[in-house]
Design a protein around this motif. Structure first.
Motif, short mmCIF file in Angstrom:
data_model
loop_
_atom_site.label_atom_id
_atom_site.label_comp_id
_atom_site.label_asym_id
_atom_site.label_seq_id
_atom_site.Cartn_x
_atom_site.Cartn_y
_atom_site.Cartn_z
N ALA A 123 0.82 -1.22 0.00
CA ALA A 123 0.00 0.00 0.00
C ALA A 123 0.85 1.26 0.00
N TYR A 124 2.15 1.13 0.22
CA TYR A 124 3.02 2.30 0.35
C TYR A 124 3.84 2.50 -0.92
N PRO A 125 3.85 3.72 -1.44
CA PRO A 125 4.56 4.01 -2.70
C PRO A 125 6.03 3.60 -2.68
N GLU A 126 6.63 3.60 -1.50
CA GLU A 126 8.04 3.23 -1.39
C GLU A 126 8.31 1.83 -1.94
N PHE A 127 7.28 1.00 -1.94
CA PHE A 127 7.45 -0.39 -2.34
C PHE A 127 6.61 -0.74 -3.57
N SER A 128 6.24 0.29 -4.34
CA SER A 128 5.44 0.05 -5.55
C SER A 128 6.25 -0.61 -6.66
N ASP A 129 7.57 -0.44 -6.62
CA ASP A 129 8.43 -1.10 -7.59
C ASP A 129 8.37 -2.61 -7.35
N VAL A 130 8.06 -3.36 -8.40
CA VAL A 130 7.86 -4.81 -8.27
C VAL A 130 9.11 -5.50 -7.75
N ASN A 131 10.27 -5.14 -8.30
CA ASN A 131 11.50 -5.79 -7.87
C ASN A 131 11.80 -5.52 -6.40
N LYS A 132 11.56 -4.28 -5.96
CA LYS A 132 11.79 -3.93 -4.56
C LYS A 132 10.85 -4.71 -3.65
N ALA A 133 9.58 -4.81 -4.06
CA ALA A 133 8.60 -5.53 -3.25
C ALA A 133 8.95 -7.02 -3.18
N GLN A 134 9.35 -7.61 -4.30
CA GLN A 134 9.72 -9.03 -4.31
C GLN A 134 10.93 -9.30 -3.43
N THR A 135 11.89 -8.40 -3.47
CA THR A 135 13.09 -8.55 -2.63
C THR A 135 12.72 -8.49 -1.16
#
Length: 333
Positions: free
Chosen positions: A236-248
């Motif tokens: 829900a937080y824009p900081e983690f909207s990047d797919v690669n960042k979220a997956q990591t």
């Protein structure tokens, strides 16, 4: 840092920047501060103070944005000076009800507590359980069918485990009741190692199997483990909207040894807040964690952690964790 009257004005502006950034997730401009926060100073003065805050390393400019966001150093100052906050009665009662309803089964208690904290904070909650020297409180043998029975083991920490045992013949309820009573008189307060050393003078091989199963259950539950609730909240937080960042991030939260190490803290009761780079885990540098120890029963110490973006509402998260710990401690009395 920021102790005299002039510096306190800087701190007030820093707090306004943190509040605005928590609410919007967007870099904060001097104009936004002037319009939304009653600082009592001009936009030019706000800009000058923001420039000083940047030189002090308390705020930073992300990329080419005209606005500013708090640095890890800024968040640390905010947290160290933070005043306590209380939950409203409805939220506090919600947490207490979860604990009361599940207090007799440790496994369910921590699972449901983690889910409740994740729901209230909209962050991710991690629970690490560290049972040590689990002791038998009570066992029971229950017939299931002609060639199978159920062994129920309850520890002094109120952990309940059951397992099925195959038998070569059928045992009536009277026999199983007699064995249950005899075994309880022998095993109550015993550890896995003590149970393994017991030699029964019995002609029924199934009794040796029962002892082995009880010892195995205690050993398995003594291993440190953890569970995660609300992991998808982070999306829900824009900081983690990047797919690669979220997956990591998701992958990191599944790494048992690293997460358990992350939650470990000294035995004191106080809540600890670790921010960004302080976590020493590269994949979590955009996160903060609020953690504390809890204890249920004899010999079972675990850790509770709330993981969220660095711009989390620290005061509210601490209030939720405090209320949870108070409710758990109350049920132990």
């Amino acid at each position: 840092m920021l102790n005299n009257e002039k510096d306190l004005r800087k701190f007030k502006i820093l707090e306004a920047i943190i509040t605005e950034y928590i609410n919007t997730g967007e870099p904060v401009s001097s104009r936004a501060l002037e319009k939304k926060h009653n600082l009592g100073i001009s936009s030019a003065t706000i800009r000058n103070e923001m420039s000083d805050l940047e030189e002090m390393g308390l705020i930073i400019a992300p990329h080419t944005s005209a606005g500013r966001i708090p640095s890890d150093k800024g968040y640390r100052l905010h947290v160290d000076r933070m005043e306590g906050k209380n939950l409203n009665d409805e939220q506090a009662q919600y947490l207490k009800n979860i604990i009361v309803q599940n207090v007799n089964q440790t496994e369910h208690l921590m699972k449901e507590t983690a889910k409740a904290i994740a729901a209230l904070t909209n962050y991710t909650t991690i629970v690490s359980e560290t049972p040590t020297n689990l002791l038998v409180h009570y066992i029971q043998l229950i017939p299931l069918d002609a060639n199978e029975l159920v062994l129920v083991v309850i520890t002094v920490t109120k952990l309940v485990k059951n397992t099925k045992i195959k038998t070569e013949k059928e045992y009536d309820i009277e026999t199983l009741t007699m064995w249950t009573n005899n075994l309880n008189s022998i095993l109550k307060g015993k550890t896995a190692e003590e149970i393994e050393a017991i030699k029964l003078e019995a002609t029924e091989p199934i009794l040796e199997e029962i002892l082995n199963r009880i010892a195995l259950i205690l050993k398995m539950e003594t291993e440190k483990d953890f569970l995660v609730a609300g992991v998808n909240n982070i999306l829900a937080y824009p900081e983690f909207s990047d797919v690669n960042k979220a997956q990591t991030l998701f992958k990191t939260l599944e790494e048992k040894d690293r997460i358990i190490s992350l939650l470990d803290k000294p035995g004191e009761d106080s809540i600890e807040i670790v921010i960004g780079e302080e976590l020493e885990i590269e994949e979590l540098k955009d996160c903060s964690i609020i953690k504390a120890n809890y204890m249920i029963g004899e010999g079972q110490i675990g850790q509770l952690g709330i993981v969220g973006p660095k711009r989390m509402d620290y005061a509210r998260a601490v209030a939720i964790l405090n209320t949870t710990l108070e409710a758990i401690n109350e049920r132990r009395k």
